[in-house]
Design an enzyme around this catalytic site. Structure first.
Site, mmCIF file in Angstrom:
data_model
loop_
_atom_site.group_PDB
_atom_site.id
_atom_site.type_symbol
_atom_site.label_atom_id
_atom_site.label_comp_id
_atom_site.label_asym_id
_atom_site.label_seq_id
_atom_site.Cartn_x
_atom_site.Cartn_y
_atom_site.Cartn_z
ATOM 1 C CB SER A 46 0.570 -3.122 4.159
ATOM 2 O OG SER A 46 0.941 -3.400 5.477
ATOM 3 C CD GLU A 47 -0.730 -4.224 0.502
ATOM 4 O OE1 GLU A 47 0.083 -5.165 0.513
ATOM 5 O OE2 GLU A 47 -1.615 -4.064 1.372
ATOM 6 C CB THR A 48 -0.349 3.473 -1.414
ATOM 7 O OG1 THR A 48 0.252 3.694 -0.133
ATOM 8 C CG2 THR A 48 -0.974 4.770 -1.902
ATOM 9 C CG PHE A 66 2.157 0.894 -6.650
ATOM 10 C CD1 PHE A 66 3.301 0.695 -7.417
ATOM 11 C CD2 PHE A 66 1.002 1.348 -7.285
ATOM 12 C CE1 PHE A 66 3.294 0.939 -8.782
ATOM 13 C CE2 PHE A 66 0.990 1.598 -8.645
ATOM 14 C CZ PHE A 66 2.140 1.386 -9.400
ATOM 15 C CG HIS A 77 -5.490 -3.653 3.583
ATOM 16 N ND1 HIS A 77 -4.243 -3.999 3.129
ATOM 17 C CD2 HIS A 77 -5.397 -2.365 4.002
ATOM 18 C CE1 HIS A 77 -3.434 -2.956 3.249
ATOM 19 N NE2 HIS A 77 -4.107 -1.956 3.783
#
Length: 294
Positions: A46-48, A66, A77
């Site tokens: 979902s995100e980094t 991102f 999160h």
């Protein structure tokens, strides 16, 4: 060729293989925006996040977030998981202050009986802001539901943000597990709203007192469903408080059940001089460590 190390965590859970996975690049100096976006797409989470030296006095770090397709101003999160990584690296449980695109974001850390950082509470960087209401039938279609399964007695589906915009819609309790994103319906729903810039991230919820069941769909951004979405649940808490007339409120959210990644998020909202503010908190579990050379 430079080597960049990363860690992954499961966020908003206290057990492995639950919650929302996150990848954190612990020293992103030398990476440009295109490389960060490519790494986030490769991670396919979902995100980094990417940790950089702080740019403002009092900040612990500058952090860029991102998803698979774009940079994000704020996300819950990623903020929590990145703060846990930073706190564990430096030792101690002092608050972590992140410099995000949406503004300063403070994370109060939580520790276990042994003094180990195990989670925290993220203060959303902006007060609640509400945007336009959307057609309930169009939003019902986005979630694969019938129009009468999106009640509007409390509020119509509405754009809401505390640093990252979402559309929030209440759904019937018996319908939430049946919901499924309909990509063409998302495209139709966004068409009358050019100000959304082609983005429609939808949080649906049902509520019984202070217990909330939630799901979040963002297929236009490459996230078919998200197991835990702090930046959507924070404005949900703010919206519910705004409707109640109370000075403060607390909620516990369960999300990710249908994905096999159950998540628990604790929410608090309060009225402040500049509007309604909220925090979103929970636990984190470290998972993997690795590196990539570019």
């Amino acid at each position: 060729m430079a080597t960049y190390r990363f860690e992954t965590l499961d966020v908003f859970t206290d057990v492995r293989f639950g919650g929302n996975p996150l990848a954190v690049f612990t020293d992103a100096r030398g990476l440009d925006t295109a490389q960060m976006q490519a790494l986030a797409a490769e991670m396919n989470l979902s995100e980094t996040t990417f940790i950089l030296p702080p740019e403002e006095p009092g900040h612990t770090a500058r952090v860029r977030i991102f998803n698979r397709t774009a940079e994000m101003p704020f996300a819950g999160h990623p903020s929590l998981g990145t703060a846990v990584v930073l706190a564990r690296t430096r030792g101690g449980a002092e608050p972590v202050v992140l410099g995000l695109n949406a503004g300063e974001t403070r994370v109060e850390m939580a520790v276990d009986a042994n003094g180990q950082v195990v989670g925290g509470d993220v203060a959303a960087p902006q007060p609640l802001s509400l945007g336009p209401e959307l057609d309930p039938a169009a939003i019902a279609a986005c979630a694969g539901l019938a129009p009468n399964e999106v009640p509007t007695a409390a509020h119509a589906p509405v754009a809401a943000s505390m640093g990252n915009p979402f559309v929030i819609a209440e759904v019937a309790a018996e319908a939430i597990s049946r919901a499924a994103p309909d990509l063409p319906a998302f495209r139709r729903a966004i068409a009358p709203h050019p100000a959304f810039n082609g983005r429609l991230s939808l949080l649906i919820y049902s509520r019984a007192g202070d217990q909330v069941r939630a799901r979040m769909f963002a297929p236009l951004a490459g996230t078919w469903e998200d197991p835990a979405t702090g930046s959507a649940n924070a404005p949900l808490a703010g919206l519910l408080l705004s409707l109640s007339g109370e000075e403060s409120a607390r909620f516990e959210v369960t999300q990710g059940v249908e994905m096999g990644r159950p998540s628990r998020l604790r929410l608090s909202a309060r009225r402040a001089p500049d509007g309604i503010r909220a925090t979103v908190g929970g636990a984190c579990v470290p998972m993997f460590r690795g590196e990539v050379s570019l």
